[in-house]
Design an enzyme around this catalytic site. Structure first.
Site, PDB file in Angstrom:
ATOM      1  N   HIS B  35       7.516 -17.673 -18.422  1.00  0.00           N
ATOM      2  CA  HIS B  35       8.691 -17.358 -17.604  1.00  0.00           C
ATOM      3  C   HIS B  35       9.596 -18.581 -17.475  1.00  0.00           C
ATOM      4  CE1 HIS B  35       5.442 -14.589 -16.566  1.00  0.00           C
ATOM      5  NE2 HIS B  35       6.350 -13.724 -16.153  1.00  0.00           N
ATOM      6  N   HIS B  75       4.710 -17.330 -11.368  1.00  0.00           N
ATOM      7  CA  HIS B  75       5.164 -17.190 -12.766  1.00  0.00           C
ATOM      8  C   HIS B  75       6.004 -18.403 -13.185  1.00  0.00           C
ATOM      9  CE1 HIS B  75       8.202 -15.203 -10.212  1.00  0.00           C
ATOM     10  NE2 HIS B  75       9.072 -15.739 -11.032  1.00  0.00           N
ATOM     11  N   ASN B 194      18.432 -16.308  -6.971  1.00  0.00           N
ATOM     12  CA  ASN B 194      19.126 -16.310  -8.270  1.00  0.00           C
ATOM     13  C   ASN B 194      19.706 -14.952  -8.644  1.00  0.00           C
ATOM     14  OD1 ASN B 194      17.001 -14.809  -9.305  1.00  0.00           O
ATOM     15  ND2 ASN B 194      15.982 -16.575 -10.235  1.00  0.00           N
ATOM     16  N   HIS B 270      13.752 -13.965 -17.545  1.00  0.00           N
ATOM     17  CA  HIS B 270      12.710 -14.010 -16.517  1.00  0.00           C
ATOM     18  C   HIS B 270      11.326 -14.213 -17.117  1.00  0.00           C
ATOM     19  CE1 HIS B 270      10.284 -13.034 -12.984  1.00  0.00           C
ATOM     20  NE2 HIS B 270       9.548 -12.333 -13.823  1.00  0.00           N
ATOM     21  N   ARG B 364     -21.183  -4.733  15.758  1.00  0.00           N
ATOM     22  CA  ARG B 364     -19.941  -5.469  16.081  1.00  0.00           C
ATOM     23  C   ARG B 364     -20.090  -6.240  17.393  1.00  0.00           C
ATOM     24  NH1 ARG B 364     -15.781  -1.718  19.330  1.00  0.00           N
ATOM     25  NH2 ARG B 364     -17.216  -0.048  19.879  1.00  0.00           N
ATOM     26  N   SER B 391     -11.853  -4.433  19.802  1.00  0.00           N
ATOM     27  CA  SER B 391     -12.771  -3.590  19.032  1.00  0.00           C
ATOM     28  C   SER B 391     -13.593  -4.399  18.042  1.00  0.00           C
ATOM     29  CB  SER B 391     -11.985  -2.524  18.258  1.00  0.00           C
ATOM     30  OG  SER B 391     -11.321  -1.657  19.146  1.00  0.00           O
ATOM     31  N   GLU B 418      -2.415  -6.944   8.761  1.00  0.00           N
ATOM     32  CA  GLU B 418      -3.664  -7.236   8.053  1.00  0.00           C
ATOM     33  C   GLU B 418      -3.408  -8.073   6.798  1.00  0.00           C
ATOM     34  OE1 GLU B 418      -2.584  -4.140   8.660  1.00  0.00           O
ATOM     35  OE2 GLU B 418      -3.878  -3.420  10.284  1.00  0.00           O
ATOM     36  N   PHE B 444      -9.200  -0.594   6.983  1.00  0.00           N
ATOM     37  CA  PHE B 444      -7.940  -1.295   6.746  1.00  0.00           C
ATOM     38  C   PHE B 444      -8.111  -2.553   5.887  1.00  0.00           C
ATOM     39  CE2 PHE B 444      -6.826   0.848  10.959  1.00  0.00           C
ATOM     40  CZ  PHE B 444      -6.372   1.974  10.301  1.00  0.00           C
ATOM     41  N   HIS B 480      -9.395   6.832   9.539  1.00  0.00           N
ATOM     42  CA  HIS B 480      -9.989   5.633  10.125  1.00  0.00           C
ATOM     43  C   HIS B 480     -11.454   5.439   9.736  1.00  0.00           C
ATOM     44  CE1 HIS B 480      -6.283   5.549  12.297  1.00  0.00           C
ATOM     45  NE2 HIS B 480      -6.640   4.534  13.062  1.00  0.00           N
TER      46      HIS B 480
END
Lengths: 672, 672
Positions: B35, B75, B194, B270, B364, B391, B418, B444, B480
């Site tokens: 590139h 790149h 650009n 590019h 948890r 949670s 996230e 998630f 969920h």
């Protein structure tokens, strides 16, 4: 509604709004699970929107020209269920009593296809917002395609309600930027600005100036200082409808759990029932009777007026459409077919015959040719790429860009916004009338994974064009080389993944994708691949069965070599070498596990005879799961690490995707 | 540099800048891949930044107080490689000649750990930008923790160069919003504006007002009208450094492929080499000699002054640090340990002893307790959740929020972001001095998957706390409920996935995570789980081996039941029922495939004796891959569809995670 005096109308309005609140509280309390805060704060806005603005027909939720309503913060589902019940959709009070129970029509988050009137499945934040952008794009495009002077067959708004969580998510930022660029004037988003998120006040992390940000996206921004002020809400929605050049964000100041003496404005009210005593106190505070699931008659009747109003609206539209059909019979038929997803006969007749082309061709290049051939006969095909169109070969050459002043265009410039692209494609499919596709490099399927998952959950016919499908990508290196991605798509329930081995299989893959009623991922090579001489090899239409014998052994096979995509060709070469050593190998091309799994046991046993237990799979991807076809984790040549930066051919050699390696491994497996 | 006259300095500057351009063009031409456009447009800005502002020590790229430089648009790697070579890093001209070749130090996109001076692996857009935010957070926090009056031990800037693609991606939007909220005044991002992306001019899709958007995030925005104007660049960076309360975005107007007569300002420049003739024409146009990999001596010497300057800077810092060590010996030792990742002895001594706790506990919840115990002895532990802290149980109770006026806080409020969280955690780990963790619901994990993949590629010791790990999530429903997510993490090369079955295993899981040098995903239950009585069952420290016999049969087992997480308990119950029927079952708890794979064959055969071929795996997730341990795709009780909305216990029953189903299936497998 118009017959009531202003005073009594105000009383009825209040009754209705409080009923939304109490239904929500009661259902959540009964389920002992749910999110009461948002429905209680949003009740006035939902009420104004649904009873004064939303053009919908509760008894025909599929009326194509209805306004779309998306509840992006799906956790506020009881708001939606309350509205659906009160305005006359097929959702009973018993359904609401069964909130969040096994088999009910009222799941924890709204699910498309399960409940009439639910336009999309929401819950994962930001997705509904971006779905709404897709719906608004579909509306604009279909309007441009089908409307004629005096016949605005497609002419509706898309309303979205979203919360701070939706607006913190990157996917909504991407979608909002594109919506602003496209000037989607009939998109109206209500932002439930209640200042509360799960961890506490939003000011612990979200202090940006949301209005200013949306203005930067070229949105029209309206502010409602008091989310309980019905006239202010009314005016804001009117101003949104008056603004036709830009989408509108209505910033609505609300109070989470409005009316609850002890939990209003508290994050405690976000995701847990208020508690029986607090429900009682809240009803008392709101002036509602201390009854569960109580609906005052007058309020109920007012809301149910939507049924009649909706029927009238629909009838007027139907009359107009009947006239339109008389005047433009072909257009009307095309419209009906588009909406129903009916393909015209011979849609797949004019596909390129790759057997006649000399020389090798990347399957992405073949895909571009097939797409263009299909696009001629399937005017509903519309899509684009996340700024990789020249590489993904996703441009429909006979069309032009879809832009604010060129709404008939079928090529969408999604920009470097894979995630929004995914959700927008789903929104377009949900709208109906369009058959959406979208492309990016396979490795970037990760960026849009939450959208893909929801498309699979909703069974939406979206086509993903994922090119640059293995380490053969070459010099760009491991950041751009998919390794685990084919496996990662196969494990999404309901996804169909197809990795064709040559141009002819690519045409068949597209046909399978068009026929599919759920999402399909086409996995295509960057590099050129030979075109198999089908006079020598099994016909490419075997792809429809997911796997087929592409080249059989002369006698009973000593081993079955199973390949997908580019690796089929190495397997075929290996077969020849093995034959020279007196080893009989059958080569099976297996572009799609999912399609293969749908065939009969008889067919499966034909392709993979149970008594030929020596098998070797070759796929330049993570080998997980191939054991089910080859019986042994060691019988796979795959990738167990990331790739590297070097020319693709070098990498294929270094990582063992060679004839020699297949021959060696096959020989070892046979000897074992 | 200061000895040259203004005129000759201007000539040298130009030489240097053009050398960056020609090195980039030549390397890409030689590789016939790459590139060139961005390095050519950005050369002046990179030159000013690296030679006039960046405090770095090329001969010691690990100097902890160096300014960080992130090239988010990976790149443009030749820009970075050119700068690294010219300013004296361990990167030779031969390395540059080997651009994008097998085994070279100059891969297509910059790779952390492979090339000295590369601060992070970039390429997937938006990631580097968000990594930079993580580095800037780390700097602020470590400064607050370790600096003392007169001893600014940690005091550096983080510079990021990004392009339109980076800024279209949602992850950068999320990270920018958080960076603005946190007032990261030492973060400076240069936006290479650009106007060109792969599909053409950016105005086909990206017309938002970027400056206004960043102002909405509370960033300081500076504009450089001409990206070739060194003084303007200089002033903009100075203004950024002068602004200490807000991060800065420098909007730099550049020309892609600057200097190329036929390809400047074109998307053709590019992602493909300019072509030999165009390279020649460009050199001519820029007034450079027609030579490959030519570096003018004077320019080279000027750039190499960075070596000496860097050494001086580093020495000054070292002197200061030595004084600091004299004055604050404990702090200095703690600092060194933090930077080196050295844990203090007994770091795992004070973990809670769950065997004494009565009653069931969600893993948890156990995780929250373990985290808090560890946090006492590992002050480097710092993290948070994407708005699910209550949670995910990710709060360090003994600390407070990390906020702009509370930089010592160890609890980060990531917001519903996230994806940014994932990349920020990586940035913090890359910075060193911090041991980052972050939590969200397992479902998630999809939102942050691109960040997780890069953490795995970079082998970063990030700990992901993924709770709500199966359909047992219950009422929230399929949006969920993770189904394919454990499998989806297992397939990322280099990831370690651990799903403990009870509180004691959770403590061991955290210990394994802390010991790990790569990323670890902890998979934790929402629902309460029994605490196994370890006087009856195998000790929990077996977790370190990935799998262990939790309960053995009295004689040679007829079947091995393998479970993970919550399913271990059902397997144990099933074992008892089977025993009543005269069937001997061994129960293996297998919290981590990856840890198990690292053990000896001897150990593996001990846990899963090869002669006990009847095995049944039970995991409330997609079964893909279990075949490798059970030998047969039918020998898994898993999830092959999405979940549903209902109480968790109901779902576990409906989907077959019951003692009865295990007993029935086990009996059938034994009979077969």
């Amino acid at each position: 509604m118009n017959n009531a005096s202003p005073e009594s109308q105000a009383t009825i309005d209040e009754q209705c709004i409080n009923t939304i609140r109490t239904l929500s509280m009661d259902a959540i309390q009964q389920a002992n699970s749910g999110h009461p805060g948002a429905p209680m704060g949003l009740a006035p806005a939902a009420y104004v929107l649904w009873t004064r603005f939303l053009r919908h027909s509760p008894e025909n939720p599929d009326w194509i020209n209805r306004d779309r309503f998306v509840l992006s913060g799906g956790h506020a589902s009881m708001l939606l269920y309350s509205m659906l019940h009160l305005t006359g959709y097929d959702l009973s009070l018993d359904d609401i009593r069964n909130f969040r129970q096994w088999g009910s029509k009222t799941p924890g988050h709204p699910e498309y296809g399960l409940t009439s009137g639910v336009e999309t499945t929401t819950g994962p934040l930001g997705q509904g917002f971006a779905n709404g952008v897709g719906m608004a794009i579909a509306e604009r495009h279909l309007g441009a395609r089908f409307n004629r002077p005096g016949y605005e067959i497609v002419d509706h708004h898309t309303f979205v309600i979203c919360g701070d969580g939706d607006l913190m998510e990157g996917v909504s930022a991407e979608a909002a930027s594109l919506a602003g660029h496209l000037g989607l004037g009939k998109l109206v988003c209500v932002y439930d600005d209640n200042q509360i998120s799960i961890e506490g006040r939003t000011d612990i992390t979200f202090t940006e100036d949301v209005g200013r940000r949306f203005k930067a996206y070229d949105w029209h921004v309206a502010v409602v200082e008091d989310g309980n002020d019905l006239e202010a809400i009314h005016k804001a929605v009117e101003s949104a409808k008056a603004e036709t050049e830009r989408p509108t964000l209505i910033m609505l100041n609300t109070h989470i759990a409005y009316g609850s003496p002890n939990k209003q404005d508290s994050s405690d009210a976000h995701g847990a029932p208020l508690g029986e005593e607090e429900v009682r106190l809240t009803k008392e505070n709101l002036g509602c009777p201390d009854e569960c699931f109580h609906i005052p008659e007058e309020g109920f009747d007012t809301c149910r007026e939507c049924v009649g109003t909706g029927k009238s609206e629909e009838s007027l539209w139907q009359e107009k459409f009947d006239e339109y059909r008389g005047k433009y019979p072909e257009l009307a038929e095309a419209f009906t077919n588009a909406v129903n997803g009916t393909l015209k006969e011979g849609w797949d007749a004019a596909l390129p015959d790759f057997s006649k082309i000399d020389g090798p061709l990347a399957t992405r290049a073949a895909s571009g040719k097939v797409l263009n051939a299909l696009a001629e006969n399937i005017p509903e095909l519309m899509g684009g790429s996340a700024d990789l169109a020249p590489s993904n070969k996703t441009i429909i050459e006979s069309s032009h860009d879809f832009q604010k002043n060129a709404l008939k265009g079928r090529n969408i410039r999604f920009g470097v916004r894979e995630h929004a692209m995914g959700s927008i494609l789903s929104g377009m499919a949900l709208h109906k009338g369009i058959r959406p596709y979208g492309g990016t490099f396979l490795v970037f399927a990760d960026y849009m994974r939450p959208s893909i998952r929801l498309a699979a959950l909703m069974k939406l016919p979206v086509i993903y064009v994922f090119t640059h499908d293995s380490i053969a990508v070459g010099e760009d290196g491991p950041t751009h080389q998919p390794v685990e991605h084919v496996a990662s798509l196969r494990i999404i329930p309901g996804m169909t993944v197809i990795r064709p081995s040559d141009a002819a299989e690519t045409a068949e893959a597209w046909k399978a994708a068009v026929r599919s009623s759920g999402p399909v991922a086409l996995i295509l090579s960057r590099q050129k691949l030979p075109i198999l001489d089908r006079s020598k090899y099994g016909p490419a239409d075997g792809l429809a069965n997911g796997a087929y014998v592409v080249s059989d052994s002369d006698g009973k096979p000593d081993i079955i070599l199973i390949g997908t995509g580019s690796e089929v060709h190495i397997a075929l070469e290996a077969k020849a070498v093995l034959a020279g050593k007196g080893v009989f190998a059958r080569v099976v091309s297996m572009p799609s596990w999912e399609l293969f799994e749908k065939t009969s046991q008889e067919y499966k046993d034909e392709v993979l005879p149970p008594d030929v237990k020596v098998r070797l799979a070759v796929e330049a991807g993570l080998p997980m799961g191939w054991e089910r076809y080859v019986g042994d984790r060691d019988a796979v040549i795959g990738m167990t690490s990331f790739g590297a930066s070097a020319p693709g051919g070098v990498l294929m050699e270094k990582f063992g995707f060679t004839v020699e390696n297949i021959v060696q491994k096959a020989t070892a497996l046979i000897r074992r």
